[in-house]
Design an enzyme around this catalytic site. Structure first.
Site, PDB file in Angstrom:
ATOM      1  N   ARG A 148       0.941  -0.976  -0.028  1.00 39.88           N
ATOM      2  CA  ARG A 148       0.054   0.070   0.247  1.00 39.88           C
ATOM      3  C   ARG A 148       0.980   1.385  -0.007  1.00 39.88           C
ATOM      4  NH1 ARG A 148      -2.527   0.794   6.168  1.00 39.88           N
ATOM      5  NH2 ARG A 148      -0.652   0.539   7.122  1.00 39.88           N
ATOM      6  N   GLU A 187      -3.840   6.768   6.872  1.00 37.25           N
ATOM      7  CA  GLU A 187      -2.384   6.942   7.778  1.00 37.25           C
ATOM      8  C   GLU A 187      -1.496   7.412   6.639  1.00 37.25           C
ATOM      9  OE1 GLU A 187      -2.584   3.323  10.828  1.00 37.25           O
ATOM     10  OE2 GLU A 187      -1.652   2.846   9.121  1.00 37.25           O
ATOM     11  N   GLU A 338      -8.847   3.967  15.025  1.00 40.13           N
ATOM     12  CA  GLU A 338      -8.183   2.576  14.820  1.00 40.13           C
ATOM     13  C   GLU A 338      -7.628   2.517  16.280  1.00 40.13           C
ATOM     14  OE1 GLU A 338      -5.642   1.305  11.767  1.00 40.13           O
ATOM     15  OE2 GLU A 338      -6.901   2.188  10.324  1.00 40.13           O
ATOM     16  N   TRP A 346       2.824  -6.612  13.439  1.00 35.58           N
ATOM     17  CA  TRP A 346       3.597  -6.131  12.782  1.00 35.58           C
ATOM     18  C   TRP A 346       4.917  -5.757  13.681  1.00 35.58           C
ATOM     19  CZ3 TRP A 346       3.592  -1.967  15.994  1.00 35.58           C
ATOM     20  CH2 TRP A 346       2.443  -1.332  15.966  1.00 35.58           C
TER      21      TRP A 346
END
Length: 700
Positions: A148, A187, A338, A346
């Site tokens: 992304r 983000e 979020e 991660w």
């Protein structure tokens, strides 16, 4: 608009946006910015939400997902921010019927929808046909499709595709009564900029518009040093690695201008077709400093952010500081759009949060000004890079172990929501935070341990335990309502900012400056005055020399004794009424018996300069002196260690949220009898279980 024309005018667009970055404009924005409630008309004041990806699953599954969400008291679903290939499967062919069915079905189960523009993840057909839309990395390689944030925010072609998908979504959903708002991209900051030739040309044009002449640029950057003098705008590079400090700072500002324009491109497309009732937000990443969030936040209705623990467990102070930082971007409540259910995928160790820790995290966010807590994500996709990430529902579609805890949070939000309506945190203490100063110091740390967030945290931790509420704001924000304003790392203090700070002091405020304050101007050039620059006269003293320390040095005085840690500045008083509060003890010869902390009355207020990084014990003593000197009082009163106090204030009421961050019981004696909104009683003593929470309504 044709690609060639858009490319020609893009530098001009960025120049216009760049004016928002100027210090004078920041001051004007701060003064004019009025708090806009993030509590939406017709909705519960405090919302629980989740990220839902219906495109990952057969439509026959959707209703069961929504049934489970409703049972968990979830009131908001966030959709579509990674669904570009599902909404535009081929160039110019838009398919929104599936999304409209998902929005309508969610509404049948009592949920409103927030739509994300999918521009953080362009589809393969786009990047294959138009490779110029992909970023070029610092090493000169163009990124490949498959992750992304691989699109280039400075690519005119990519911006046109982003504008078009946002516009088409707004045409379809801008009047939809079940869609309450929009999130732009996702983000911001992954793969922050493209290092291609076109971006460099835009940067050069941006600089030309700002500085007008090369002489002005060369003078401000002192380019005669190392023969860096530019004789043509095309000679100016994108700084990679260590470079001229003026160039590096302007690159960061250009990055800010580029992202602001990238965001505005989509905002304009949406606003042309959307109801005014629909908000527009963006989800930020706490202390990420790739761009100036005060500028980027300006056009948004309100700010949202994503809070994750990663390895380990909740760091109460760091997360609280992050919440307060985000609340300060627009000086209003925010959305936690979020946060993690259980674990992430991660981190170095993707451990699971303890039972009860998600509830504590949710209530801490509310206490610091959040009006929504939303979990990422509802159910993981069976494939893709985030298969191991925590969820509320397992891959088989049944509830995960996190589901019941989140359900409890939802029930509690419903129970206390009316009491939290139209409330916000109110503080007597402000910490000043500046991206320009953070960047300037990080470019030239002078000591490997000079971690500015860590230093900011040391002030925050000590002060919040005493005051129990702190704002973190832009230095140009209105300061008149604060009794104490502390600037731990304000390296850049141009003359207009100095006047703003002096006005605060003259009118009765107490300004405390930390090390390295007032060393530079707005161009990242060292001021001809000694530190703190334009504030030397008010302080009645200055910094004679700064020292990066190989070892800690002893320091003692009015705050007791302790150590200066990795940084010390040798102070000198020049006015008879300047008081020396702390001195260095025997150290390197230069610092022996020299002033470390100066303070002076100025106008109706006080100005103090702390020239050293203090150890934890001294920082606590310094904070106690600051609050006493400034007349700051705790918002509630004494509480046991491990108990956090949060306060939200509304007309005629104040609500306290008390959180036990320990795994042991805590007993709190209240200053008076209050109503316990969760337990449903009234008393003046509170028993908090391990990871316990209570919400207290105080009508005084």
């Amino acid at each position: 608009m044709g690609w060639s024309r858009l490319f020609r005018i893009l530098p001009t667009i960025l120049v216009i946006v760049s004016f928002a970055v100027s210090q004078a404009t920041l001051l004007a924005i701060a003064v004019q910015n009025q708090a806009v409630s993030t509590q939406l008309p017709g909705q519960d004041p405090i919302l629980l939400g989740t990220a839902w990806y219906p495109e990952h699953w057969p439509e026959s599954r959707w209703e069961e997902d929504l049934r489970l969400m409703k049972a968990a008291n979830i009131k908001m679903v966030r959709l579509a921010e990674f669904a570009w290939s599902s909404m535009e499967p081929s160039e110019g062919r838009f398919e929104f019927d599936w999304l409209e069915r998902a929005v309508s079905l969610a509404a049948r189960y009592g949920m409103v929808s927030v739509l994300g523009t999918p521009t953080a993840a362009p589809p393969a057909w786009l990047t294959q046909k138009y490779p110029d839309t992909l970023r070029v990395e610092e090493n000169g390689r163009r990124v490949a499709h498959g992750n992304r944030a691989h699109g280039s925010v400075t690519s005119p072609r990519y911006r046109e595709f982003c504008r078009r998908i946002a516009e088409q979504m707004a045409i379809r959903f801008g009047k939809n009564p079940h869609v309450i708002g929009w999130q732009i991209d996702n983000e911001y900051g992954y793969g922050l900029m493209s290092y291609d030739g076109a971006t460099r040309q835009q940067f050069q044009s941006w600089l030309k518009a700002k500085y007008k002449t090369l002489k002005s640029l060369n003078d401000h950057w002192s380019t005669a040093y190392w023969s860096e003098t530019y004789t043509d705008w095309t000679q100016i590079p994108i700084p990679v690695g260590y470079h001229n400090p003026g160039l590096m700072l302007e690159w960061k500002r250009f990055v800010t201008a580029s992202w602001a324009d990238y965001q505005q491109n989509q905002i304009d497309a949406i606003r042309q077709h959307a109801d005014p009732r629909q908000f527009i937000t963006g989800n930020f990443m706490g202390f990420f400093d790739g761009f100036d969030h005060y500028v980027i936040s300006g056009p948004l209705t309100f700010v949202s952010w994503d809070s994750y623990v990663g390895s380990g467990h909740l760091d109460v102070d760091r997360t609280g500081l992050s919440h307060d930082l985000v609340r300060g971007f627009k000086r209003q409540n925010f959305w936690l759009i979020e946060t993690q259910p259980g674990a992430v995928n991660w981190a170095w160790i993707n451990n699971f949060l303890n039972r009860g820790e998600m509830r504590v995290m949710a209530w801490q966010a509310i206490g610091h000004g959040a009006d929504l807590v939303s979990y990422w994500q509802w159910r993981s996709a069976l494939g893709g890079q985030e298969q191991y990430h925590g969820t509320l529902v397992g891959p088989d579609g049944t509830s995960a172990v996190t589901y019941e805890e989140v359900s409890q949070i939802g029930r509690e939000f419903i129970r206390v929501g009316s009491s939290l309506k139209d409330t916000t945190p109110v503080s007597q203490v402000a910490l000043l935070h500046s991206y320009d100063s953070r960047w300037a110091i990080d470019f030239q740390k002078h000591h490997g341990q000079y971690d500015q967030v860590r230093i900011l945290m040391s002030y925050y931790r000590a002060l919040r335990r005493l005051a129990q509420s702190i704002d973190v704001v832009n230095p140009y924000a209105p300061l008149q309502d604060y009794r104490l304003v502390v600037a731990p790392n304000l390296n850049l203090i141009p003359e207009d900012l100095a006047q703003h700070l002096l006005e605060y002091v003259q009118n009765g405020g107490h300004l405390v400056l930390g090390p390295r304050s007032g060393m530079k101007d707005e161009f990242n050039s060292v001021l001809p005055q000694r530190q703190p620059g334009f504030l030397v006269g008010a302080l009645g003293g200055r910094v004679e020399q700064y020292y990066a320390l190989e070892k800690n040095f002893p320091i003692s005085g009015a705050w007791g004794s302790g150590e200066a840690v990795f940084w010390a500045e040798q102070m000198k008083a020049s006015a008879q009424d300047t008081e020396v509060l702390m001195r260095y003890d025997r150290s390197n010869g230069w610092l022996d018996d020299q002033p470390a902390v100066l303070t002076r009355s100025y106008g109706k207020g006080w100005i103090t300069y702390i020239g050293a990084i203090l150890d934890e014990k001294l920082m606590a003593a310094a904070a106690e002196w600051m609050v006493q000197k400034s007349g700051v009082v705790p918002v509630l009163g004494p509480v046991p260690d491990g108990v956090e106090v949060c306060r939200r204030v509304g007309e005629g009421k104040q609500v306290f949220i008390l959180i036990n961050h320990t795994q042991e019981k805590r007993r709190v004696t209240l200053p008076r009898s209050m109503k316990f909104l969760l337990e449903g009683k009234e008393a003046d003593t509170l028993e908090l279980a391990a990871y316990g929470v209570e919400v207290l309504l105080d009508h005084k």
